[in-house]
Design an enzyme around this catalytic site. Structure first.
Site, PDB file in Angstrom:
ATOM      1  CD  GLU A   1      -8.349  12.004   2.427  1.00  7.97           C
ATOM      2  OE1 GLU A   1      -9.276  11.185   2.459  1.00  7.97           O
ATOM      3  OE2 GLU A   1      -7.287  11.808   1.785  1.00  7.97           O
TER       4      GLU A   1
ATOM      5  CG  HIS B   1      -7.977   9.582   6.694  1.00  4.34           C
ATOM      6  ND1 HIS B   1      -7.821  10.650   5.833  1.00  4.34           N
ATOM      7  CD2 HIS B   1      -7.261   8.558   6.175  1.00  4.34           C
ATOM      8  CE1 HIS B   1      -7.050  10.271   4.831  1.00  4.34           C
ATOM      9  NE2 HIS B   1      -6.695   9.011   5.009  1.00  4.34           N
TER      10      HIS B   1
ATOM     11  CG  ASN C   1      -9.358   5.134   3.447  1.00  2.29           C
ATOM     12  OD1 ASN C   1     -10.557   5.075   3.161  1.00  2.29           O
ATOM     13  ND2 ASN C   1      -8.789   6.225   3.939  1.00  2.29           N
ATOM     14  CD1 TRP C   2     -11.238   0.250  -0.789  1.00  2.06           C
ATOM     15  CD2 TRP C   2     -13.371  -0.065  -1.401  1.00  2.06           C
ATOM     16  NE1 TRP C   2     -11.401  -1.088  -1.062  1.00  2.06           N
ATOM     17  CE2 TRP C   2     -12.711  -1.317  -1.433  1.00  2.06           C
ATOM     18  CE3 TRP C   2     -14.727  -0.035  -1.732  1.00  2.06           C
ATOM     19  CZ2 TRP C   2     -13.351  -2.496  -1.805  1.00  2.06           C
ATOM     20  CZ3 TRP C   2     -15.374  -1.204  -2.094  1.00  2.06           C
ATOM     21  CH2 TRP C   2     -14.689  -2.430  -2.141  1.00  2.06           C
TER      22      TRP C   2
ATOM     23  N   GLY D   1      -4.487   3.971   0.202  1.00  3.26           N
ATOM     24  CA  GLY D   1      -5.655   4.630  -0.383  1.00  3.26           C
ATOM     25  C   GLY D   1      -5.817   4.222  -1.834  1.00  3.26           C
TER      26      GLY D   1
END
Ligand code: PGA
Length: 256
Positions: A100, A98, A11-12, A236
């Site tokens: 975030e 996610h 996950n960039w 990540g």
């Protein structure tokens, strides 16, 4: 032989540039022959680089997906990206829920459930992220929290058996903090998740892949991957470095 194909996903988040993304994608492709072909590999670049990902990764060992999806099919939803748009760029996967998105953008279990179901209906494989906060963990609420997150999103065993989906257990306290869960700690929660799936349908429990995420790197990945209920990792920070991410993929070569 593992029951389920190992899965390594990167996950960039909101990182990179056009030039940097091109270099990263090309370096990942150059690493394909080092990783066992029985491992599923995927990257999740920002939306604007999905076209580049498709161009560079097509017919390589890497699949690609998006970091989020709109619950709506189309219309006046400024800034949103629909499932059909992701399919235009041949995304195979999409991350849903996610932490975030939950914490910084106010996404609740209901909205996440709607996104999850939209992805399933549009033949995108959703990666449903769940996990407890530090405070919830300290209060012994981990299992209750993840079971609630699962219960809202996973409704029909029949629909789930007909479509591909993945679960990612990502304790919020472990994301981007360098404090990853120990393999035993993560295994315990993964076993709980599998038990939840088993109560819905035993086949579902057998076939569903459950990834661990939160400060995974090339050094700590293998002991996590060796756990019987950990079927892969969602990475990540360490996925932004091609060498390190390939190294994580290569850890799966050591799994029997
Ligand atoms: P991290 O992020 O590896 O940087 O902790 C994981 C994730 O948020 O998926």
């Amino acid at each position: 032989m593992r029951l389920r194909r190992p899965f390594v996903a990167g996950n960039w988040k909101m990182n990179g540039s056009r030039t940097g993304s091109l270099q990263l994608l090309q370096s990942l492709v150059a690493g394909c022959d080092q990783i066992n072909p029985n491992v599923d590999l995927a990257v999740f670049p920002p939306f604007v680089y999905l076209e580049l990902a498709e161009k560079i990764l097509n017919e390589t060992c890497w699949a690609w997906g998006a970091q989020d999806i709109s619950a709506e099919p189309n219309g006046a939803f400024t800034g949103e990206i629909s499932a059909a748009m992701l399919n235009d760029f041949h995304c195979r996967y999409v991350i849903v829920g996610h932490s975030e998105r939950r914490r910084l953008f106010g996404e609740d279990d209901q909205l996440i459930a709607k996104k999850f179901s939209t992805a399933l209906q549009e033949q995108l494989c959703p990666i449903l992220c769940i996990g407890e906060t530090e405070e919830q963990q300290a209060n012994g609420q981990t299992v209750a929290v993840i079971e609630k997150q699962l219960a809202v999103a996973l409704k029909s065993a029949k629909e789930l058996l007909e479509n591909e989906f993945v679960i990612a257990y990502e304790p919020v306290w472990a994301i981007g903090t360098g404090k990853n869960a120990s393999p035993e700690q993560a295994q315990e929660v993964h076993a709980n998740i599998r038990e939840f799936l088993n109560a819905m349908n035993p086949d579902l429990a057998l076939r569903t892949r459950i990834l661990y995420g939160g400060s995974v790197n090339a050094k700590n990945a293998l002991p996590l991957l060796k756990m019987s209920d950990i079927d892969g990792v969602l990475v990540g920070n360490a996925s932004l470095d091609a060498n390190q991410f390939i190294e994580i993929g290569k850890q799966c070569n050591y799994l029997s």
